[in-house]
Design an enzyme around this catalytic site. Structure first.
Site, PDB file in Angstrom:
ATOM      1  CG  ASP A 139      -1.794  -1.206   1.342  1.00  0.00           C
ATOM      2  OD1 ASP A 139      -2.057  -1.826   0.296  1.00  0.00           O
ATOM      3  OD2 ASP A 139      -2.208  -1.548   2.466  1.00  0.00           O
ATOM      4  NE  ARG A 174     -16.210  -6.413 -24.025  1.00  0.00           N
ATOM      5  CZ  ARG A 174     -16.018  -7.713 -24.069  1.00  0.00           C
ATOM      6  NH1 ARG A 174     -14.848  -8.225 -23.751  1.00  0.00           N
ATOM      7  NH2 ARG A 174     -16.994  -8.518 -24.409  1.00  0.00           N
ATOM      8  CG  MET A 181      -5.728  -5.249  -2.891  1.00  0.00           C
ATOM      9  SD  MET A 181      -4.748  -6.512  -2.041  1.00  0.00           S
ATOM     10  CE  MET A 181      -6.009  -7.735  -1.739  1.00  0.00           C
TER      11      MET A 181
HETATM   12  O1  F6P Z   1      -2.412  -3.992   3.416  1.00  0.00           O
HETATM   13  C1  F6P Z   1      -2.209  -4.862   2.352  1.00  0.00           C
HETATM   14  C2  F6P Z   1      -3.519  -5.298   1.745  1.00  0.00           C
HETATM   15  O2  F6P Z   1      -3.241  -6.135   0.643  1.00  0.00           O
HETATM   16  C3  F6P Z   1      -4.437  -4.167   1.326  1.00  0.00           C
HETATM   17  O3  F6P Z   1      -4.070  -3.561   0.122  1.00  0.00           O
HETATM   18  C4  F6P Z   1      -5.774  -4.875   1.284  1.00  0.00           C
HETATM   19  O4  F6P Z   1      -6.813  -3.942   1.501  1.00  0.00           O
HETATM   20  C5  F6P Z   1      -5.678  -5.861   2.425  1.00  0.00           C
HETATM   21  O5  F6P Z   1      -4.287  -6.047   2.681  1.00  0.00           O
HETATM   22  C6  F6P Z   1      -6.315  -7.189   2.155  1.00  0.00           C
HETATM   23  O6  F6P Z   1      -6.274  -7.971   3.296  1.00  0.00           O
HETATM   24  P1  F6P Z   1      -6.518  -9.542   3.333  1.00  0.00           P
HETATM   25  O7  F6P Z   1      -5.228 -10.206   2.976  1.00  0.00           O
HETATM   26  O8  F6P Z   1      -6.937  -9.811   4.738  1.00  0.00           O
HETATM   27  O9  F6P Z   1      -7.588  -9.850   2.329  1.00  0.00           O
END
Ligand code: F6P
Length: 360
Positions: A139, A174, A181
């Site tokens: 992130d 399209r 994420m």
């Molecule tokens: O913090 C890393 C991350 O991949 C985020 O980008 C995402 O929102 C979250 O973890 C997903 O978490 P999980 O692995 O619990 O689905």
């Protein structure tokens, strides 16, 4: 001989094994210390699960994805979600962790993780544990470091996917919506959107207007570009609306999992423009696989520097990348907030200069 512990907490990302290797090799080669890996993040500290990492154990893992130690994003020793009579209650296991830390005869602890893991590391530091933090997450939202390791690999993964979606979008005329994420920060969407030549990039820091998004799609269509690529961060949301929550993980200290905004955007665009849309949610593919060359180098530099901090006795610090230099920052400062894209960030201007819409 000094004994140092190392754990990896929170969601995994490419480059964790490279850091473990760098910490262990520096400690073993340069100082002759012993290194112990704690299994499954803080859960291993609660349950006293750890193993010695020899030179051979960390040899050959530089390019390996995931973490050889395992991780947990459901553990907070200070408020551990525990089942009690079919309910989830939060229990404080920090005393037990401190006892186990002593039982393991560790003299310092390297905590590799994102903001959640680092916040817990800071709490242990306040309780007297000699802790060093290393910032890890796809992130890129850890405060105080220009970049976390794992981010570059995730950008690369997303960019490759966007490139592939580009060709099929062109053929079928399209609108391709790619959801990436990133939680509450838009770094992954913004960087992969720029790298992949996205036409519209939607990030949590800038709530979007669906009218503006559709205007952009129609304007491209009028100019003969009968396809568009929309890169949308999982935390993006429309003006006056809310982030889309995909699920609540009840036994997780940070229970909200975002996801689903891509489908919302697709439906709106289809309804308003009558251009066919398809949604691709990249999800955990972004976190999988081995680290990019950049992340291998960054992770190795972070790991090496963490051991130098232990040697100097500079505990309660987190290693950081500032510009091209590796340095450190107090964990107190690092966990004081998360790093979002500031409104004046140069990359936003760059995206706009390329004709990319940010949905406003
Ligand atoms: O913090 C890393 C991350 O991949 C985020 O980008 C995402 O929102 C979250 O973890 C997903 O978490 P999980 O692995 O619990 O689905």
């Amino acid at each position: 001989m000094r004994r140092i512990g190392i754990l990896t907490g929170g969601g995994d990302c490419p480059g964790i094994n490279a850091v473990i290797r760098a910490v262990a090799k520096t400690a073993i080669n340069d100082y002759g210390w012993e290194v112990f890996g704690i299994e499954d993040g803080y859960l291993g500290l609660i349950e006293n699960r750890f193993r010695r990492l020899t030179y051979e154990d960390v040899s050959g893992i530089l390019t390996l994805g995931g973490t050889i130690l395992g991780t947990s994003n459901k553990t907070n020793p200070f408020a551990q979600p525990t089942k009690f009579k079919k309910r989830i209650v939060f229990r404080d296991f920090s005393r037990r962790c401190l006892n186990n830390f002593e039982k393991m005869k560790l003299e310092s602890l390297v905590c590799i993780g994102g903001d959640g893991t680092l916040r817990i590391a800071y709490k242990f530091f306040e309780k007297g544990v000699p802790v060093i933090g290393i910032p890890k997450t796809i992130d890129n939202d850890v405060w105080g470091t220009d970049q976390t390791f794992g981010f570059d690999s995730a950008v690369l993964n997303a960019t490759e996917a966007i490139d592939k979606l580009h060709t099929t979008a062109q053929s079928h005329h399209r609108v391709m919506i790619v959801e990436v994420m990133g939680r509450y920060a838009g770094w992954l969407a913004l960087c992969s959107g720029i790298a992949g030549g996205g036409d519209i990039i939607l990030i949590p820091e800038i709530p979007f207007s669906i009218e503006k998004v559709c205007e952009k799609v129609k304007e491209r269509s009028r100019r003969g570009k009968r396809f568009s690529i929309v890169v949308v961060a999982e935390g993006a949301y429309p003006q006056g609306g809310k982030m889309v929550v995909q699920r609540i993980v009840k036994d997780s200290p940070d229970p909200i999992r975002l996801g689903g905004i891509g489908n919302f955007v697709a439906k709106q665009i289809e309804d308003r423009t009558e251009i066919e849309c398809r949604v691709t949610v990249l999800g955990h593919l972004l976190r999988g696989g081995g680290p990019s060359a950049f992340d291998r180098i960054l992770a190795t530099r972070f790991g090496e520097y963490a051991v130098r901090l232990i040697k100097k006795g500079n505990f309660g610090e987190m290693v950081v990348l500032q510009g091209r230099e590796i340095g450190s920052l107090s964990l107190a400062e690092a966990v004081s907030r998360i790093k979002k894209i500031p409104p004046t960030h140069h990359l936003l201007k760059v995206a706009l200069a390329m004709g990319t819409s940010l949905g406003v």
